[in-house]
Structures are given as structure tokens and as C-alpha cells.
Design a protein around this motif. Structure first.
Motif, PDB file in Angstrom:
ATOM      1  N   LEU A  65     -86.642 -51.435  18.812  1.00 35.85           N
ATOM      2  CA  LEU A  65     -87.361 -50.858  17.016  1.00 35.85           C
ATOM      3  C   LEU A  65     -88.206 -51.812  16.644  1.00 35.85           C
ATOM      4  N   VAL A  66     -89.145 -51.556  16.462  1.00 36.07           N
ATOM      5  CA  VAL A  66     -90.241 -52.049  15.125  1.00 36.07           C
ATOM      6  C   VAL A  66     -90.446 -51.177  14.069  1.00 36.07           C
ATOM      7  N   ILE A  67     -90.061 -52.000  12.998  1.00 31.77           N
ATOM      8  CA  ILE A  67     -90.029 -50.692  11.555  1.00 31.77           C
ATOM      9  C   ILE A  67     -91.130 -52.233  10.762  1.00 31.77           C
ATOM     10  N   ILE A  68     -92.214 -51.315  10.868  1.00 34.69           N
ATOM     11  CA  ILE A  68     -93.203 -52.043  10.085  1.00 34.69           C
ATOM     12  C   ILE A  68     -94.251 -51.313   9.148  1.00 34.69           C
ATOM     13  N   ASP A  69     -94.328 -52.357   8.190  1.00 31.67           N
ATOM     14  CA  ASP A  69     -94.799 -51.903   6.708  1.00 31.67           C
ATOM     15  C   ASP A  69     -96.307 -52.079   7.174  1.00 31.67           C
ATOM     16  N   ILE A  70     -97.227 -51.288   6.461  1.00 36.99           N
ATOM     17  CA  ILE A  70     -98.762 -51.004   6.351  1.00 36.99           C
ATOM     18  C   ILE A  70     -98.967 -51.824   6.113  1.00 36.99           C
ATOM     19  N   GLN A  71     -99.153 -52.531   4.635  1.00 33.50           N
ATOM     20  CA  GLN A  71     -99.255 -53.535   3.465  1.00 33.50           C
ATOM     21  C   GLN A  71     -99.057 -54.926   3.978  1.00 33.50           C
ATOM     22  N   LEU A  72     -99.286 -55.641   4.534  1.00 35.00           N
ATOM     23  CA  LEU A  72     -98.259 -57.005   4.700  1.00 35.00           C
ATOM     24  C   LEU A  72    -100.163 -58.147   4.174  1.00 35.00           C
ATOM     25  N   PRO A  73     -99.183 -59.339   4.091  1.00 33.84           N
ATOM     26  CA  PRO A  73    -100.164 -60.578   4.048  1.00 33.84           C
ATOM     27  C   PRO A  73    -100.430 -60.406   5.049  1.00 33.84           C
TER      28      PRO A  73
ATOM     29  N   ILE B 185     -91.785 -48.166  17.240  1.00 37.64           N
ATOM     30  CA  ILE B 185     -92.861 -48.011  16.294  1.00 37.64           C
ATOM     31  C   ILE B 185     -92.458 -47.258  15.424  1.00 37.64           C
ATOM     32  N   LEU B 186     -92.488 -47.407  14.257  1.00 41.00           N
ATOM     33  CA  LEU B 186     -91.545 -46.754  13.136  1.00 41.00           C
ATOM     34  C   LEU B 186     -93.073 -47.354  11.581  1.00 41.00           C
ATOM     35  N   PHE B 187     -93.845 -46.703  10.817  1.00 43.85           N
ATOM     36  CA  PHE B 187     -94.218 -47.305  10.126  1.00 43.85           C
ATOM     37  C   PHE B 187     -94.064 -46.477   9.073  1.00 43.85           C
ATOM     38  N   LEU B 188     -93.800 -47.885   7.746  1.00 42.13           N
ATOM     39  CA  LEU B 188     -93.520 -47.348   6.211  1.00 42.13           C
ATOM     40  C   LEU B 188     -94.915 -47.490   5.493  1.00 42.13           C
ATOM     41  N   SER B 189     -94.798 -46.844   4.666  1.00 40.04           N
ATOM     42  CA  SER B 189     -96.307 -47.014   3.512  1.00 40.04           C
ATOM     43  C   SER B 189     -96.260 -46.306   2.116  1.00 40.04           C
ATOM     44  N   SER B 190     -95.925 -47.253   0.897  1.00 43.32           N
ATOM     45  CA  SER B 190     -96.107 -46.871  -0.042  1.00 43.32           C
ATOM     46  C   SER B 190     -97.774 -46.008  -0.789  1.00 43.32           C
ATOM     47  N   ARG B 191     -98.411 -46.044   0.549  1.00 42.57           N
ATOM     48  CA  ARG B 191     -99.878 -44.913  -0.069  1.00 42.57           C
ATOM     49  C   ARG B 191     -99.913 -43.878   0.088  1.00 42.57           C
ATOM     50  N   ASP B 192    -100.034 -43.542  -1.009  1.00 49.66           N
ATOM     51  CA  ASP B 192    -100.136 -41.762  -0.386  1.00 49.66           C
ATOM     52  C   ASP B 192    -101.518 -41.027   0.142  1.00 49.66           C
ATOM     53  N   HIS B 193    -101.556 -41.930   1.624  1.00 42.61           N
ATOM     54  CA  HIS B 193    -103.173 -41.294   2.169  1.00 42.61           C
ATOM     55  C   HIS B 193    -102.583 -40.712   3.248  1.00 42.61           C
TER      56      HIS B 193
ATOM     57  N   ASP C 180     -94.531 -43.838  17.174  1.00 41.90           N
ATOM     58  CA  ASP C 180     -93.651 -42.794  17.231  1.00 41.90           C
ATOM     59  C   ASP C 180     -93.079 -42.486  16.041  1.00 41.90           C
ATOM     60  N   ASP C 181     -93.665 -42.669  14.888  1.00 42.79           N
ATOM     61  CA  ASP C 181     -93.149 -42.061  13.314  1.00 42.79           C
ATOM     62  C   ASP C 181     -93.939 -42.567  12.504  1.00 42.79           C
ATOM     63  N   TYR C 182     -93.691 -41.795  11.058  1.00 43.04           N
ATOM     64  CA  TYR C 182     -93.994 -42.370   9.994  1.00 43.04           C
ATOM     65  C   TYR C 182     -93.387 -41.575   8.275  1.00 43.04           C
ATOM     66  N   ILE C 183     -92.724 -43.104   7.615  1.00 45.73           N
ATOM     67  CA  ILE C 183     -92.475 -42.592   6.749  1.00 45.73           C
ATOM     68  C   ILE C 183     -92.599 -43.463   5.520  1.00 45.73           C
ATOM     69  N   GLN C 184     -92.895 -41.739   3.806  1.00 44.27           N
ATOM     70  CA  GLN C 184     -93.780 -42.795   3.134  1.00 44.27           C
ATOM     71  C   GLN C 184     -92.545 -43.016   1.820  1.00 44.27           C
ATOM     72  N   LYS C 185     -92.706 -44.859   1.337  1.00 40.08           N
ATOM     73  CA  LYS C 185     -92.370 -44.885   0.454  1.00 40.08           C
ATOM     74  C   LYS C 185     -92.236 -44.546  -0.802  1.00 40.08           C
ATOM     75  N   PRO C 186     -91.454 -44.430  -1.553  1.00 39.43           N
ATOM     76  CA  PRO C 186     -89.781 -44.475  -1.711  1.00 39.43           C
ATOM     77  C   PRO C 186     -89.403 -43.194  -0.692  1.00 39.43           C
ATOM     78  N   PHE C 187     -88.058 -43.616   0.177  1.00 37.06           N
ATOM     79  CA  PHE C 187     -88.297 -42.990   0.795  1.00 37.06           C
ATOM     80  C   PHE C 187     -86.063 -43.017   0.483  1.00 37.06           C
TER      81      PHE C 187
END
Length: 229
Positions: free
Chosen positions: A48-56, A75-83, A96-103
Motif C-alpha cells: 500500500l502507498v500512502i502519499i501526500d499531495i503537496q510534496l517537494p 494508493i491512499l492520498f492525504l491532503s491538507s487542501r480543502d478542494h 483507492d481512497d482519500y483522507i483530508q488533513k487533519p484526520f
């Protein structure tokens, strides 16, 4: 033990997530070079890959595209952006799924467990149906083929197809699909299912089967054959 690759440049968040998931007996690996995530992906060979959207350097969407060129790993995405567009983009790229920060970490653990269960356990109980509407379904390889070609589906897409094939010509409610896919609908955006179904329908369209996945407004979805189209 499942191996997870956590692509997160916030060191404190990475450490906390790694510690929390390790308590659930997951082996969590990080990224050594955010300019070359694929090297770590190949080395770790994660389940499983957990990956943030905002990266260097490159964002998570970039790395998701590259991963999908080589693998159907969940693949499970993390994001702090509310879009909302971020979630839609994630799903369209094959996440496969998406989680918005903070969680809440309980939500993260629940989603990780559900994604892994969906990806690696359901094939043990796969329906014996190997064909539908003249197409051959390879459940193990997430592939559907007919005279028009062959398509590869993500874990979510093949699972949705399986649930609908099992109940072909019958309406399957959205709530039922959400419960089967994500275990607990409290953690799921209603739009997540819509995006996954639309993506599946688009891929089936390449096999001239898109119109056979029908939306029944206010009821759910139905997969039809032949004269029912």
C-alpha cells in the motif's frame, strides 16, 4: 506483515503515522529522496502507498501517475487542501481512497485496513463468474477483455464490478456498495463512490460496455446485459 510506503515530507507527521501504524503490525517505510520516489517504491515493493499531495519538487499526483504505469498497488492520498477537485483528481488517477488533513488516526487505520482487505482478501471469495456481456473477466489480474480490447481496473473498480456482476440486472444501492467497499460509510464522502463508478463506466466504454453500467437516480446502480440496455 503488510509493507506500507508513506510518502510524506512532514517529518513529525511521518513519525507519528509510522508509530501509530506500527502498533497495528504494519511495516512503514519512508522516502529517502523526494526527487526520486520511484526508486524507494521499487526497493520497498509496498502493499500500500500512502502519499501526500503537496510534496517537494513534484506533487503526489505526479508520483501516482508514475506508480500506475507500473503497478496496481493500492494508493491512499492525504491532503491538507480543502478542494473537492483534489479528491476527484486522485480518484481519476487511480487512487483507492482519500483522507483530508487533519484526520483522526482511528480513521486512517480504518481506511488502511479496508483498502488492504479489499485489495488482498476479496479474491479468495471471488465469484466463479468469468464472463459478462460477452467479456471475459480475469479477477486475479483486474482485467476485462472482449473483441474490442482489454482494460485494466484498479482494486476499487474490479471490486465494484464484482459486486454488480453478482447482482446483474438488479439495482444495487449506493449505501450497499459503500458498506461493502469501505466498511464504514461514516468515513466516506458520497462523491468517492460516484467518481469510482464513473471511472469504471468510462473504462468499460472502451469495450463498448459503458452504457450497460446504469445509474438509477435515487436508487443506485445496475449492470445489465443484452436486451436490458
Amino acid at each position: 506483515m503488510f509493507r506500507l510506503l508513506l510518502v510524506e515530507d512532514d517529518h513529525s507527521l511521518f513519525t507519528e503515522v509510522q508509530e501509530r501504524l506500527s502498533q497495528w503490525n504494519y511495516e512503514v517505510h519512508g522516502v529517502q529522496d523526494f526527487h526520486d520516489v520511484m526508486t524507494d517504491f521499487t526497493t520497498v515493493n509496498p502493499d500500500l502507498v500512502i502519499i501526500d499531495i503537496q510534496l517537494p519538487k513534484f506533487d503526489g499526483f505526479h508520483w501516482c501517475r508514475l506508480i500506475r504505469e507500473h503497478s496496481n498497488v493500492p494508493i491512499l492520498f492525504l491532503s491538507s487542501r480543502d478542494h473537492p477537485t483534489d479528491m476527484v483528481m486522485s480518484m481519476n488517477l487511480g487512487a483507492d481512497d482519500y483522507i483530508q488533513k487533519p484526520f483522526h488516526f482511528e480513521v486512517l487505520v480504518a481506511k488502511v485496513q479496508a483498502v488492504l482487505r479489499r485489495a488482498y482478501n476479496y479474491t479468495q471469495d471471488t465469484n466463479e463468474i468469468k464472463s459478462w456481456a460477452g467479456a471475459t473477466i480475469d479477477w486475479d489480474r483486474n482485467r476485462v477483455s472482449n473483441e474490442y480490447g482489454s482494460i485494466e481496473l484498479t482494486k476499487n473498480e474490479i471490486f465494484i464490478l464484482q459486486l454488480l456482476v453478482e447482482q446483474k440486472n438488479k439495482i444495487v444501492s449506493r449505501d450497499s456498495l459503500i458498506r461493502r467497499l469501505w466498511e464504514d460509510e461514516r468515513f466516506v464522502s458520497d462523491n468517492t463512490l460516484t467518481v469510482n463508478v464513473n471511472r469504471l463506466r468510462k473504462k468499460l466504454g472502451d469495450l463498448k460496455l459503458g452504457e450497460q453500467l446504469q445509474t438509477k437516480v435515487g436508487q443506485g446502480y445496475v449492470l445489465v446485459e443484452g436486451s436490458n440496455v
